[in-house]
Design an enzyme around this catalytic site. Structure first.
Site, PDB file in Angstrom:
ATOM      1  N   ARG A  14       0.851  -1.206   0.000  1.00  0.00           N
ATOM      2  CA  ARG A  14       0.000   0.000   0.000  1.00  0.00           C
ATOM      3  C   ARG A  14       0.880   1.247   0.000  1.00  0.00           C
ATOM      4  O   ARG A  14       2.093   1.163   0.192  1.00  0.00           O
ATOM      5  CB  ARG A  14      -0.838   0.063   1.285  1.00  0.00           C
ATOM      6  N   TYR A 154       6.927   7.504  17.522  1.00  0.00           N
ATOM      7  CA  TYR A 154       7.189   7.537  16.076  1.00  0.00           C
ATOM      8  C   TYR A 154       8.374   8.457  15.743  1.00  0.00           C
ATOM      9  O   TYR A 154       9.260   8.093  14.961  1.00  0.00           O
ATOM     10  CB  TYR A 154       5.914   8.015  15.369  1.00  0.00           C
ATOM     11  N   LYS A 158      11.935   7.539  13.943  1.00  0.00           N
ATOM     12  CA  LYS A 158      12.363   8.138  12.671  1.00  0.00           C
ATOM     13  C   LYS A 158      13.659   8.936  12.824  1.00  0.00           C
ATOM     14  O   LYS A 158      14.443   9.036  11.875  1.00  0.00           O
ATOM     15  CB  LYS A 158      11.233   9.005  12.101  1.00  0.00           C
TER      16      LYS A 158
HETATM   17  P1  NAP Z   1       0.855   2.774   5.073  1.00  0.00           P
HETATM   18  O1  NAP Z   1      -0.003   3.270   3.972  1.00  0.00           O
HETATM   19  O2  NAP Z   1       0.269   2.604   6.432  1.00  0.00           O
HETATM   20  O3  NAP Z   1       1.512   1.374   4.603  1.00  0.00           O
HETATM   21  C1  NAP Z   1       2.387   0.707   5.470  1.00  0.00           C
HETATM   22  C2  NAP Z   1       3.019  -0.464   4.762  1.00  0.00           C
HETATM   23  O4  NAP Z   1       3.956  -1.064   5.670  1.00  0.00           O
HETATM   24  C3  NAP Z   1       2.032  -1.558   4.386  1.00  0.00           C
HETATM   25  O5  NAP Z   1       2.465  -2.160   3.185  1.00  0.00           O
HETATM   26  C4  NAP Z   1       2.161  -2.555   5.544  1.00  0.00           C
HETATM   27  O6  NAP Z   1       1.843  -3.913   5.183  1.00  0.00           O
HETATM   28  C5  NAP Z   1       3.636  -2.441   5.835  1.00  0.00           C
HETATM   29  N1  NAP Z   1       4.012  -2.858   7.188  1.00  0.00           N
HETATM   30  C6  NAP Z   1       3.569  -2.369   8.364  1.00  0.00           C
HETATM   31  N2  NAP Z   1       4.176  -3.007   9.381  1.00  0.00           N
HETATM   32  C7  NAP Z   1       4.997  -3.935   8.826  1.00  0.00           C
HETATM   33  C8  NAP Z   1       5.871  -4.925   9.353  1.00  0.00           C
HETATM   34  N3  NAP Z   1       6.027  -5.089  10.673  1.00  0.00           N
HETATM   35  N4  NAP Z   1       6.556  -5.708   8.488  1.00  0.00           N
HETATM   36  C9  NAP Z   1       6.412  -5.570   7.147  1.00  0.00           C
HETATM   37  N5  NAP Z   1       5.599  -4.647   6.593  1.00  0.00           N
HETATM   38  C10 NAP Z   1       4.892  -3.853   7.428  1.00  0.00           C
HETATM   39  O7  NAP Z   1       2.137   3.725   5.287  1.00  0.00           O
HETATM   40  P2  NAP Z   1       2.739   4.866   4.325  1.00  0.00           P
HETATM   41  O8  NAP Z   1       2.049   6.139   4.632  1.00  0.00           O
HETATM   42  O9  NAP Z   1       2.804   4.384   2.931  1.00  0.00           O
HETATM   43  O10 NAP Z   1       4.209   4.994   4.944  1.00  0.00           O
HETATM   44  C11 NAP Z   1       5.328   4.324   4.381  1.00  0.00           C
HETATM   45  C12 NAP Z   1       6.589   4.792   5.123  1.00  0.00           C
HETATM   46  O11 NAP Z   1       6.730   6.208   4.985  1.00  0.00           O
HETATM   47  C13 NAP Z   1       6.562   4.513   6.623  1.00  0.00           C
HETATM   48  O12 NAP Z   1       7.845   4.174   7.084  1.00  0.00           O
HETATM   49  C14 NAP Z   1       6.137   5.851   7.206  1.00  0.00           C
HETATM   50  O13 NAP Z   1       6.549   5.997   8.538  1.00  0.00           O
HETATM   51  C15 NAP Z   1       6.833   6.806   6.257  1.00  0.00           C
HETATM   52  N6  NAP Z   1       6.234   8.139   6.233  1.00  0.00           N
HETATM   53  C16 NAP Z   1       4.937   8.327   5.846  1.00  0.00           C
HETATM   54  C17 NAP Z   1       4.398   9.619   5.847  1.00  0.00           C
HETATM   55  C18 NAP Z   1       2.982   9.918   5.422  1.00  0.00           C
HETATM   56  O14 NAP Z   1       2.575  11.084   5.533  1.00  0.00           O
HETATM   57  N7  NAP Z   1       2.218   8.950   4.934  1.00  0.00           N
HETATM   58  C19 NAP Z   1       5.179  10.694   6.268  1.00  0.00           C
HETATM   59  C20 NAP Z   1       6.493  10.461   6.666  1.00  0.00           C
HETATM   60  C21 NAP Z   1       7.011   9.191   6.645  1.00  0.00           C
HETATM   61  P3  NAP Z   1       0.318  -4.485   5.273  1.00  0.00           P
HETATM   62  O15 NAP Z   1      -0.436  -3.820   4.157  1.00  0.00           O
HETATM   63  O16 NAP Z   1       0.458  -5.949   5.045  1.00  0.00           O
HETATM   64  O17 NAP Z   1      -0.201  -4.099   6.611  1.00  0.00           O
END
Ligand code: NAP
Length: 246
Positions: A14, A154, A158
């Site tokens: 995702r 969090y 990070k």
């Molecule tokens: P997301 O939509 O919640 O997707 C999270 C993904 O990580 C999913 O594919 C999930 O798999 C997987 N995941 C969660 N826990 C896991 C584990 N223990 N082992 C393996 N896979 C795991 O998150 P996102 O917004 O795309 O964020 C991606 C990254 O960017 C993260 O590190 C987040 O902290 C960082 N980030 C995001 C934002 C933002 O605004 N969205 C901002 C700064 C940083 P399942 O689908 O199987 O659950």
């Protein structure tokens, strides 16, 4: 640009991970997709990538468990021989003000976001050292730099990712391996979906580009760091935040 390279992307079912996997595939890389539980969506991403004419492998595994990470890396090595690009993207949030944050919420977030990245780095580094090349990209966050109320767990994870990125960049630079971090701002994914609309509107006002980010905005920067164009870039934290933090 990445034809024939093998890239592993954790958390690729995702959001940002999915966008990164699709972007790297569009540039010709073979993709190893990892996810934790969402098999249906992971298989959909796998099918989409297959349709792009590159090879894929989909491996279920929790990055907080070192034996599951070893299985991920070994499966990728077995299928593709080399692993050229490792994107440590998987991450979670469990937000609360510290007076209400449960110890297990702190532990869970650290286990996945910090220990999970450590597990991946520990497993991939010997392989890349042997190859004498590799690109590692870790997903941090702007809140790892600024902090954020309600995200003690969090933001600590990070900030830790930034420390690990810089330390490892120093350790492995002489082996032709680059290690960089990307620090997204507010990106529209499931992770930020739960935020109230009013909060999102307020956020937009503080962002010079006046919009929240898209997963593809982050994927484009990861693709640059994974490419030969970034051969002389290591130990950096690239913010992808519409100018929010400067
Ligand atoms: P997301 O939509 O919640 O997707 C999270 C993904 O990580 C999913 O594919 C999930 O798999 C997987 N995941 C969660 N826990 C896991 C584990 N223990 N082992 C393996 N896979 C795991 O998150 P996102 O917004 O795309 O964020 C991606 C990254 O960017 C993260 O590190 C987040 O902290 C960082 N980030 C995001 C934002 C933002 O605004 N969205 C901002 C700064 C940083 P399942 O689908 O199987 O659950």
């Amino acid at each position: 640009m990445l034809k024939g390279k093998c890239a592993i992307v954790t958390g690729a079912s995702r959001g940002i991970g999915k966008a990164i996997a699709l972007k790297l595939a569009s540039l010709g890389a073979n993709i190893v997709l990892n996810y934790r539980s969402n098999e249906k969506e992971a298989l959909e991403v796998e099918n989409e990538i297959k349709g792009m004419g590159v090879e894929t492998l989909c491996v279920k595994g929790d990055i907080s468990k070192s034996e599951e990470v070893d299985n991920l890396i070994n499966s990728a090595k077995e299928k593709f021989g080399t692993i050229d690009i490792m994107v440590n993207n998987a991450g979670i949030t469990k937000d609360a003000l510290i007076i209400r944050m449960k110890e297990e919420d702190f532990d869970n977030v650290i286990d996945v976001n910090l220990k999970g990245v450590f597990n991946c780095l520990k497993a991939i580094t010997p392989i890349m050292m042997k190859q004498k090349h590799g690109k590692i990209i870790n997903l941090s966050s702007v809140v790892g730099i600024t902090g954020n109320a309600g995200q003690v767990n969090y933001s600590a994870s990070k900030a830790g990712v930034i420390g690990m990125t810089k330390s490892l960049a120093r350790e492995v630079g002489s082996r032709g391996i680059t290690v960089n971090a990307v620090a997204p701002g507010y990106i529209e994914t499931d992770m930020t979906e739960a935020l109230a609309d009013k909060y999102k509107e307020e956020m937009k006002k503080t962002i010079p580009l006046k919009r929240l980010g898209k997963a593809s905005d982050v994927a484009n920067v990861v693709a640059f760091l994974a490419s030969e164009s970034a051969d002389y870039v290591t130990g950096q934290v690239i913010q992808v935040d519409g100018g929010m933090l400067m």
